[in-house]
Design a protein around this motif. Structure first.
Motif, PDB file in Angstrom:
ATOM      1  N   THR A 221     -56.733  50.133  -4.592  1.00 36.63           N
ATOM      2  CA  THR A 221     -57.186  49.345  -4.885  1.00 36.63           C
ATOM      3  C   THR A 221     -57.861  48.794  -4.069  1.00 36.63           C
ATOM      4  O   THR A 221     -58.339  47.850  -3.730  1.00 36.63           O
ATOM      5  N   GLU A 222     -58.276  49.457  -2.517  1.00 36.27           N
ATOM      6  CA  GLU A 222     -59.357  49.424  -2.100  1.00 36.27           C
ATOM      7  C   GLU A 222     -60.947  49.221  -2.125  1.00 36.27           C
ATOM      8  O   GLU A 222     -61.507  48.146  -2.210  1.00 36.27           O
ATOM      9  N   LEU A 223     -60.955  49.812  -3.619  1.00 36.61           N
ATOM     10  CA  LEU A 223     -61.569  49.593  -4.426  1.00 36.61           C
ATOM     11  C   LEU A 223     -63.026  48.387  -5.378  1.00 36.61           C
ATOM     12  O   LEU A 223     -63.178  47.845  -5.250  1.00 36.61           O
ATOM     13  N   ALA A 224     -60.677  48.466  -5.632  1.00 41.62           N
ATOM     14  CA  ALA A 224     -60.821  47.027  -5.912  1.00 41.62           C
ATOM     15  C   ALA A 224     -61.167  45.953  -5.989  1.00 41.62           C
ATOM     16  O   ALA A 224     -61.875  44.634  -6.365  1.00 41.62           O
ATOM     17  N   ASP A 232     -52.489  40.581  -9.725  1.00 39.77           N
ATOM     18  CA  ASP A 232     -51.548  41.773 -10.144  1.00 39.77           C
ATOM     19  C   ASP A 232     -52.200  43.096  -9.883  1.00 39.77           C
ATOM     20  O   ASP A 232     -53.185  44.015 -10.464  1.00 39.77           O
ATOM     21  N   VAL A 233     -51.133  44.437  -9.439  1.00 36.94           N
ATOM     22  CA  VAL A 233     -50.901  46.007 -10.246  1.00 36.94           C
ATOM     23  C   VAL A 233     -50.440  46.164 -10.728  1.00 36.94           C
ATOM     24  O   VAL A 233     -49.082  45.781 -10.379  1.00 36.94           O
ATOM     25  N   ARG A 271     -55.349  42.806 -12.352  1.00 41.31           N
ATOM     26  CA  ARG A 271     -56.340  41.683 -12.540  1.00 41.31           C
ATOM     27  C   ARG A 271     -56.695  40.980 -11.656  1.00 41.31           C
ATOM     28  O   ARG A 271     -55.943  41.265 -10.049  1.00 41.31           O
ATOM     29  N   PHE A 272     -57.463  40.301 -11.604  1.00 45.69           N
ATOM     30  CA  PHE A 272     -58.290  39.224 -10.206  1.00 45.69           C
ATOM     31  C   PHE A 272     -58.104  37.696 -10.266  1.00 45.69           C
ATOM     32  O   PHE A 272     -57.650  36.709 -11.170  1.00 45.69           O
ATOM     33  N   ALA A 273     -58.212  36.887  -9.283  1.00 44.94           N
ATOM     34  CA  ALA A 273     -57.727  35.498  -8.565  1.00 44.94           C
ATOM     35  C   ALA A 273     -57.822  34.940 -10.660  1.00 44.94           C
ATOM     36  O   ALA A 273     -57.428  34.281 -11.206  1.00 44.94           O
TER      37      ALA A 273
END
Length: 276
Positions: A221-224, A232-233, A271-273
């Motif tokens: 998650t930190e890299l993303a 969402d994860v 998922r990104f905003a």
């Protein structure tokens, strides 16, 4: 009815409501462990794992360091627990310095027959509220076994270098005992597989200290989040990583992330905003 199903019959713990002041000190400490900037206001995805901590009395711990009893620990003899995966939806980020409420309830419970014996899959469902609003919905999956019946190969050849990848985003990561100790302390995790190498080898038949599953997920998650706002994860742990083993954390704009050496150890879908 299987043996594990017999033990789990009628087990239905009640929901538990807990509160946390969301003091910033825990997040500052985690930032130092991850070697990243500390959040000033909003909590990054999954950083709530260093809040809402439970510290049972020392006498309530078993020989493996895990608590002997707890609200959502199934009544299985010689219980062995593994962190297996989970899902997270962020409506709004949690904010530091504002008291928050977490409600946890038992979700799905399934007993499955694997190649190494029976396994009980237990899902905990959690909701996080702040200022009267739902901020985060989370499900966390655990796998429980009765006794030591998992086939392990402590003599397996371990990776010596980072794998090659064409992924757009890449981090090389090698855990060491000090980082694992600090992460254990930050998450109130007293499981001996993360700090007692003799126990790992002689009791659990692992070749070395085990890197925390949640730490592997946080690395993804930190890299993303360096490349977008995560909403969402979904993640899954496949096989352990050991202290000293070089692994590559990688992914790309499609949100497909992984931790890998010559094989996949963990994977996630983000998922990104802008894609929600």
């Amino acid at each position: 009815m299987s043996v594990l199903e017999e033990y789990l019959r009628g087990w239905r713990p009640r929901p538990v409501v807990e509160h946390d002041a969301m003091a910033p000190e825990q997040s500052r400490a985690l930032a130092n462990v991850l070697e990243t900037a500390a959040p000033v206001d909003e909590l990054p995805p999954l950083w709530h794992w260093v809040h809402f901590l439970s510290w049972p009395p020392h006498s309530d711990l078993g020989p493996d360091g895990h608590p002997l009893d707890g609200d959502f620990l199934p009544p299985v003899p010689d219980r062995r627990r593994m962190f297996a995966g989970g899902r997270l939806t962020i409506q709004e980020p949690l904010r530091l310095g504002t008291p928050a409420e977490r409600t946890t309830e038992l979700g799905d419970v399934q007993v499955k027959q694997g190649r190494t014996g029976e396994m009980a899959f237990v899902t905990e469902r959690r909701e996080f509220h702040q200022d009267g609003r739902l901020r985060i919905s989370e499900e966390v999956d655990y796998v429980y076994r009765s006794g030591e019946n998992e086939a392990k190969n402590p003599n397996r050849l371990r990776p010596t270098d980072f794998p090659k990848s064409q992924a757009d985003w890449q981090w090389g990561f090698t855990a060491d005992p000090v980082r694992l100790f600090r992460f254990s302390a930050l998450t109130a995790n007293s499981h001996r597989i993360h700090y007692d190498e003799t126990y790992c080898r002689e009791v659990e038949a692992y070749p070395g200290l085990v890197v925390h599953g949640p730490l592997l997920v946080l690395l993804m998650t930190e890299l993303a989040r360096e490349n977008g706002q995560i909403t969402d994860v979904s993640y899954r742990l496949r096989r352990p990583v050991f202290s000293g083993d070089p692994v590559l954390v990688c992914g790309g704009p499609d949100g497909a992330m992984s931790v890998r050496s010559d094989q996949v150890h963990a994977e996630a879908s983000m998922r990104f905003a802008e894609h929600r």
